[in-house]
Design a protein around this motif. Structure first.
Motif, PDB file in Angstrom:
ATOM      1  N   THR A  64       1.718   6.395   3.701  1.00  0.00           N
ATOM      2  CA  THR A  64       3.013   7.237   3.889  1.00  0.00           C
ATOM      3  C   THR A  64       3.816   6.559   4.826  1.00  0.00           C
ATOM      4  O   THR A  64       3.549   5.588   5.539  1.00  0.00           O
ATOM      5  CB  THR A  64       2.586   8.604   4.189  1.00  0.00           C
ATOM      6  OG1 THR A  64       2.083   8.674   5.545  1.00  0.00           O
ATOM      7  CG2 THR A  64       1.701   9.407   3.224  1.00  0.00           C
ATOM      8  N   LEU A  65       5.240   7.053   4.870  1.00  0.00           N
ATOM      9  CA  LEU A  65       5.984   6.665   5.781  1.00  0.00           C
ATOM     10  C   LEU A  65       5.584   6.715   7.079  1.00  0.00           C
ATOM     11  O   LEU A  65       5.641   6.077   7.942  1.00  0.00           O
ATOM     12  CB  LEU A  65       7.487   6.920   5.464  1.00  0.00           C
ATOM     13  CG  LEU A  65       8.200   6.641   4.360  1.00  0.00           C
ATOM     14  CD1 LEU A  65       9.341   7.575   4.216  1.00  0.00           C
ATOM     15  CD2 LEU A  65       8.529   5.155   4.225  1.00  0.00           C
ATOM     16  N   GLU A  66       4.998   8.014   7.142  1.00  0.00           N
ATOM     17  CA  GLU A  66       4.375   8.274   8.850  1.00  0.00           C
ATOM     18  C   GLU A  66       3.299   7.389   9.036  1.00  0.00           C
ATOM     19  O   GLU A  66       3.074   7.149  10.243  1.00  0.00           O
ATOM     20  CB  GLU A  66       3.800   9.495   8.571  1.00  0.00           C
ATOM     21  CG  GLU A  66       3.218  10.144  10.149  1.00  0.00           C
ATOM     22  CD  GLU A  66       2.910  11.630  10.094  1.00  0.00           C
ATOM     23  OE1 GLU A  66       2.496  12.086  11.057  1.00  0.00           O
ATOM     24  OE2 GLU A  66       2.904  12.272   8.986  1.00  0.00           O
ATOM     25  N   ASP A  67       2.503   6.892   8.172  1.00  0.00           N
ATOM     26  CA  ASP A  67       1.410   5.910   8.404  1.00  0.00           C
ATOM     27  C   ASP A  67       1.912   4.548   8.948  1.00  0.00           C
ATOM     28  O   ASP A  67       1.650   4.004  10.011  1.00  0.00           O
ATOM     29  CB  ASP A  67       0.649   5.507   7.270  1.00  0.00           C
ATOM     30  CG  ASP A  67      -0.145   6.662   6.774  1.00  0.00           C
ATOM     31  OD1 ASP A  67      -0.696   7.462   7.749  1.00  0.00           O
ATOM     32  OD2 ASP A  67      -0.597   6.734   5.522  1.00  0.00           O
ATOM     33  N   ILE A  68       3.220   4.047   8.228  1.00  0.00           N
ATOM     34  CA  ILE A  68       3.700   2.881   8.605  1.00  0.00           C
ATOM     35  C   ILE A  68       4.242   2.990  10.223  1.00  0.00           C
ATOM     36  O   ILE A  68       4.244   2.251  11.198  1.00  0.00           O
ATOM     37  CB  ILE A  68       5.023   2.701   7.995  1.00  0.00           C
ATOM     38  CG1 ILE A  68       4.561   2.301   6.489  1.00  0.00           C
ATOM     39  CG2 ILE A  68       5.861   1.460   8.494  1.00  0.00           C
ATOM     40  CD1 ILE A  68       3.883   1.191   6.301  1.00  0.00           C
ATOM     41  N   GLN A  69       4.850   4.351  10.462  1.00  0.00           N
ATOM     42  CA  GLN A  69       5.353   4.548  11.794  1.00  0.00           C
ATOM     43  C   GLN A  69       4.336   4.504  13.046  1.00  0.00           C
ATOM     44  O   GLN A  69       4.408   4.121  13.866  1.00  0.00           O
ATOM     45  CB  GLN A  69       6.139   6.001  11.822  1.00  0.00           C
ATOM     46  CG  GLN A  69       7.379   5.889  11.159  1.00  0.00           C
ATOM     47  CD  GLN A  69       8.159   7.424  11.063  1.00  0.00           C
ATOM     48  OE1 GLN A  69       7.395   8.343  10.886  1.00  0.00           O
ATOM     49  NE2 GLN A  69       9.385   7.371  10.595  1.00  0.00           N
ATOM     50  N   ASN A  70       3.194   5.253  12.610  1.00  0.00           N
ATOM     51  CA  ASN A  70       2.082   5.290  13.518  1.00  0.00           C
ATOM     52  C   ASN A  70       1.389   3.898  13.537  1.00  0.00           C
ATOM     53  O   ASN A  70       0.831   3.567  14.692  1.00  0.00           O
ATOM     54  CB  ASN A  70       0.982   6.201  12.901  1.00  0.00           C
ATOM     55  CG  ASN A  70       1.620   7.790  13.154  1.00  0.00           C
ATOM     56  OD1 ASN A  70       2.313   8.035  13.589  1.00  0.00           O
ATOM     57  ND2 ASN A  70       0.857   8.778  12.307  1.00  0.00           N
ATOM     58  N   SER A  71       1.480   2.953  12.720  1.00  0.00           N
ATOM     59  CA  SER A  71       0.988   1.779  12.795  1.00  0.00           C
ATOM     60  C   SER A  71       1.668   0.799  13.815  1.00  0.00           C
ATOM     61  O   SER A  71       1.119  -0.150  14.288  1.00  0.00           O
ATOM     62  CB  SER A  71       0.898   1.054  11.661  1.00  0.00           C
ATOM     63  OG  SER A  71       2.366   0.655  11.113  1.00  0.00           O
ATOM     64  N   LEU A  72       2.794   1.120  14.536  1.00  0.00           N
ATOM     65  CA  LEU A  72       3.439   0.504  15.409  1.00  0.00           C
ATOM     66  C   LEU A  72       3.209   1.017  16.854  1.00  0.00           C
ATOM     67  O   LEU A  72       4.055   0.666  17.719  1.00  0.00           O
ATOM     68  CB  LEU A  72       5.084   0.556  15.097  1.00  0.00           C
ATOM     69  CG  LEU A  72       5.596  -0.125  13.724  1.00  0.00           C
ATOM     70  CD1 LEU A  72       7.036   0.164  13.428  1.00  0.00           C
ATOM     71  CD2 LEU A  72       5.069  -1.602  13.885  1.00  0.00           C
TER      72      LEU A  72
ATOM     73  N   ARG B 201       0.930  -1.293  -0.008  1.00  0.00           N
ATOM     74  CA  ARG B 201       0.032   0.191   0.110  1.00  0.00           C
ATOM     75  C   ARG B 201       1.066   1.109   0.150  1.00  0.00           C
ATOM     76  O   ARG B 201       0.443   2.232  -0.463  1.00  0.00           O
ATOM     77  CB  ARG B 201      -1.187  -0.018   1.033  1.00  0.00           C
ATOM     78  CG  ARG B 201      -1.909  -1.092   1.488  1.00  0.00           C
ATOM     79  CD  ARG B 201      -3.101  -0.910   1.957  1.00  0.00           C
ATOM     80  NE  ARG B 201      -3.869   0.130   1.701  1.00  0.00           N
ATOM     81  CZ  ARG B 201      -4.852   0.592   2.432  1.00  0.00           C
ATOM     82  NH1 ARG B 201      -5.056   0.170   3.577  1.00  0.00           N
ATOM     83  NH2 ARG B 201      -5.548   1.678   2.005  1.00  0.00           N
ATOM     84  N   LEU B 202       2.038   1.241   0.562  1.00  0.00           N
ATOM     85  CA  LEU B 202       3.105   2.246   0.852  1.00  0.00           C
ATOM     86  C   LEU B 202       3.525   2.460  -0.965  1.00  0.00           C
ATOM     87  O   LEU B 202       3.626   3.787  -1.349  1.00  0.00           O
ATOM     88  CB  LEU B 202       3.983   2.041   1.645  1.00  0.00           C
ATOM     89  CG  LEU B 202       5.304   3.053   1.796  1.00  0.00           C
ATOM     90  CD1 LEU B 202       4.808   4.519   2.283  1.00  0.00           C
ATOM     91  CD2 LEU B 202       6.242   2.285   2.502  1.00  0.00           C
ATOM     92  N   GLY B 203       3.905   1.410  -1.390  1.00  0.00           N
ATOM     93  CA  GLY B 203       4.312   1.571  -2.650  1.00  0.00           C
ATOM     94  C   GLY B 203       3.522   1.794  -3.835  1.00  0.00           C
ATOM     95  O   GLY B 203       3.979   2.484  -4.892  1.00  0.00           O
ATOM     96  N   ARG B 204       2.398   1.597  -3.684  1.00  0.00           N
ATOM     97  CA  ARG B 204       1.138   2.145  -4.503  1.00  0.00           C
ATOM     98  C   ARG B 204       0.628   3.667  -4.152  1.00  0.00           C
ATOM     99  O   ARG B 204      -0.172   4.100  -4.833  1.00  0.00           O
ATOM    100  CB  ARG B 204      -0.101   1.471  -4.441  1.00  0.00           C
ATOM    101  CG  ARG B 204       0.125  -0.117  -5.032  1.00  0.00           C
ATOM    102  CD  ARG B 204      -1.071  -1.108  -4.944  1.00  0.00           C
ATOM    103  NE  ARG B 204      -1.993  -1.205  -3.987  1.00  0.00           N
ATOM    104  CZ  ARG B 204      -2.381  -2.408  -3.610  1.00  0.00           C
ATOM    105  NH1 ARG B 204      -2.195  -3.575  -4.238  1.00  0.00           N
ATOM    106  NH2 ARG B 204      -2.790  -2.460  -2.272  1.00  0.00           N
ATOM    107  N   GLY B 205       1.166   4.318  -3.260  1.00  0.00           N
ATOM    108  CA  GLY B 205       0.705   5.535  -2.900  1.00  0.00           C
ATOM    109  C   GLY B 205      -0.356   5.654  -1.999  1.00  0.00           C
ATOM    110  O   GLY B 205      -0.868   6.897  -1.858  1.00  0.00           O
ATOM    111  N   GLU B 206      -0.759   4.581  -1.374  1.00  0.00           N
ATOM    112  CA  GLU B 206      -2.087   4.676  -0.498  1.00  0.00           C
ATOM    113  C   GLU B 206      -1.581   5.080   0.701  1.00  0.00           C
ATOM    114  O   GLU B 206      -2.628   5.397   1.608  1.00  0.00           O
ATOM    115  CB  GLU B 206      -2.835   3.257  -0.546  1.00  0.00           C
ATOM    116  CG  GLU B 206      -3.254   3.002  -2.027  1.00  0.00           C
ATOM    117  CD  GLU B 206      -3.541   1.426  -2.140  1.00  0.00           C
ATOM    118  OE1 GLU B 206      -3.926   1.136  -3.167  1.00  0.00           O
ATOM    119  OE2 GLU B 206      -3.668   0.779  -1.114  1.00  0.00           O
TER     120      GLU B 206
END
Length: 256
Positions: A224-232, A217-222
């Protein structure tokens, strides 16, 4: 009654199996292994126990199980007979005696998983047992950055499918990287394929496939890197999806 315990290290292509563990009415790796051992020994008075479960269609380059029997068997003889009689997509790598205190689940220490994927407009049918293909354009460089975020101690509740009560979500990922695939090669693979490598002491149900789904989903632009960080974070919601199983491979297993 005295029992003898053996540690079997083996590998398999999981595309036609419904995972490791025996289940009613479906073909699993444990079912095929048990059926082979029963044929070799001429009886079913034994027990196999796997080091971990795998999902349907997931493969293993190196995994392990214990075989417990009520007779002393020559490991070299049984090892040879296993490779003579196992189906072509399962191979014994090593068989050795272990003590009665050896616990194949609790003693498993470090696991390495691989996830193979390609980014082609059309999937390659013969590659389907080994990798997942994403047809939408992927920003691979951004995905590489995202993969590194998973390294270290984090709260992985958002990456556990249907967690059970008391599940421990604080875990450590020792290595999480995406690179061009040089591990597995075949002339029926796409020209360029990618490998996601993850190392840790233990993983939850669908954890790596959910992490891979978030990176897709990150690679498709859906996302962001911040979303990945917040998911943890502890209260985070799942931001990925369960990536297809056929790209996932248990690459290595080390014991304490």
């Amino acid at each position: 009654m005295e029992k003898w315990h053996y540690l079997l290290t083996f590998q398999y292509l999981g595309f036609r199996y419904h995972g490791w563990q025996k289940q009613p009415q479906v073909k699993t790796v444990q079912f095929m292994l048990d059926r082979t051992i029963e044929f070799i020994l001429g009886h079913s008075n034994f027990k196999t126990l796997g080091s971990s479960r795998t999902d349907s269609m997931v493969s293993a380059m190196k995994t392990a199980c214990t075989i417990t029997v009520k007779e002393d068997i020559d490991p070299e003889w049984l090892f040879s007979k296993l490779n003579e009689n196992l189906p072509a997509d399962i191979k014994a790598l090593k068989l050795e005696r272990v003590g009665k205190d050896f616990q194949v689940i609790n003693h498993a220490k470090l696991k390495t998983y691989y996830y193979l994927f390609s980014n082609e407009k059309k999937a390659y049918p013969f590659a389907a047992p080994f990798m997942c293909n994403i047809v939408e354009d992927l920003d691979i460089e951004l995905m590489k950055e995202g993969a590194k975020i998973f390294e270290g101690h984090h709260h992985f509740k958002a990456y556990c499918y249907k967690p059970t009560p008391g599940k421990v979500f604080n875990r450590e990922i020792m290595h999480s990287r995406i690179e061009e695939n040089e591990l597995l090669q075949a002339n029926f693979f796409p020209d360029k394929t990618f490998l996601y490598t993850v190392k840790g002491e233990g993983f939850m149900r669908h954890q790596i496939r959910l992490m891979m789904g978030a990176l897709f989903r990150l690679g498709r632009g859906e996302k962001t890197l911040e979303d990945i960080q917040n998911s943890l974070k502890e209260q985070a919601e799942c931001i990925g999806f369960v990536a297809p199983a056929s790209g996932l491979i248990l690459g290595d297993l080390k014991f304490k």
